[in-house]
Design a protein around this motif. Structure first.
Motif, short mmCIF file in Angstrom:
data_model
loop_
_atom_site.label_atom_id
_atom_site.label_comp_id
_atom_site.label_asym_id
_atom_site.label_seq_id
_atom_site.Cartn_x
_atom_site.Cartn_y
_atom_site.Cartn_z
N MET A 104 0.79 -1.34 -0.05
CA MET A 104 0.02 -0.03 0.08
C MET A 104 0.84 1.28 0.13
O MET A 104 0.63 2.29 -0.67
CB MET A 104 -0.90 -0.01 1.26
N ARG A 124 -8.70 6.91 -4.59
CA ARG A 124 -9.43 5.51 -4.63
C ARG A 124 -9.13 4.56 -5.79
O ARG A 124 -8.82 3.53 -5.68
CB ARG A 124 -10.76 5.71 -4.21
N CYS A 132 -6.69 -5.48 0.91
CA CYS A 132 -6.81 -5.46 2.27
C CYS A 132 -7.67 -6.51 2.85
O CYS A 132 -8.75 -6.08 3.21
CB CYS A 132 -6.51 -4.22 3.11
N HIS A 137 -9.18 -0.23 5.06
CA HIS A 137 -9.13 0.79 3.90
C HIS A 137 -9.54 2.29 4.32
O HIS A 137 -8.63 3.07 3.70
CB HIS A 137 -10.21 0.42 2.93
#
Ligand code: FES
Ligand code: FES
Length: 160
Positions: A104, A124, A132, A137
Motif C-alpha cells: 500500500m 481511490r 486489504c 481501507h
C-alpha cells in the motif's frame, strides 16, 4: 549474473533470469518489505516501484529489469527517519495484520510523487489494485491524505 539497481545501489544477482523479482528481493537481497500474498498479480502485497511506477514484483522476471530502477519500502527511509508516506501510515495506524501495508505504501508513494494534489476519486482508483483483507481501507485513505499534506499538497474533494 544480472545486475539490478535497487534503492539506488547496484546489486549483482546470481539467479535464473525468469526468477520473479519478489523472490530475489526477499531471498537474495534480504529486503523483506514486499510480501508474498497470492503470487498471481491479484493482491498487491508484493508491490514495488519500477521506474517510479507501481508493479507486482511477483510477476516481473529478473530479465525484464536490466537498466531499470527498482525501489522497495526499505528505500523510503528508516524506522528512525521514515519518509512522509510510511510516517503517515504509522501516524494513522493504518494496519491491522500489516501484511498489505508495504505494498500500500509503495502504491501511494508512486501516486504522490506524480501529484501531491490528487482528488479523492483518483486516490481511490489508484489504490484499488491493492487488497486489504483486514478492512483497514478507511485508515489507509486517511494515511494517504496525511502524506499528501506532509508533502506540501492535499487530497482534493472529487467533483460530484
Ligand atoms: S503476491 Fe504479487 S500480487 Fe499478490
Ligand atoms: S492490514 Fe491486514 S491485510 Fe491489510
Amino acid at each position: 549474473m544480472i545486475t539490478l539497481t535497487v534503492n539506488g545501489a547496484a546489486q549483482p544477482v546470481e539467479a535464473d533470469p525468469e526468477t520473479p523479482l519478489l523472490y530475489v528481493l526477499r531471498n537474495d537481497l534480504a529486503l523483506n518489505g514486499a510480501k508474498f500474498g497470492c503470487g498471481l498479480g491479484q493482491c498487491g502485497a508484493c508491490t514495488v516501484l519500477i521506474d517510479d511506477r507501481p508493479a507486482f514484483s511477483c510477476l516481473v522476471p529478473l530479465a525484464a529489469l536490466v537498466g531499470r530502477k527498482v525501489r522497495t519500502l526499505e528505500g523510503l527511509g528508516t524506522p528512525e527517519k521514515p519518509g512522509a508516506v510510511p510516517a503517515s501510515f504509522e501516524a494513522e495506524q493504518a494496519a491491522q495484520c500489516g501484511y498489505c501495508i508495504a505494498g500500500m505504501i509503495m502504491r501511494a508513494q508512486a501516486l504522490l510523487e506524480r501529484t501531491t494534489t490528487p482528488t479523492e476519486a483518483e486516490v481511490r482508483a489508484h489504490m484499488a489494485p491493492n487488497l486489504c483483507r483486514c478492512g483497514t481501507h478507511m485508515r489507509i485513505l486517511r494515511a494517504v491524505r496525511r502524506a499528501a499534506a506532509a508533502m506540501g499538497g492535499g487530497v482534493r474533494e472529487s467533483a460530484s
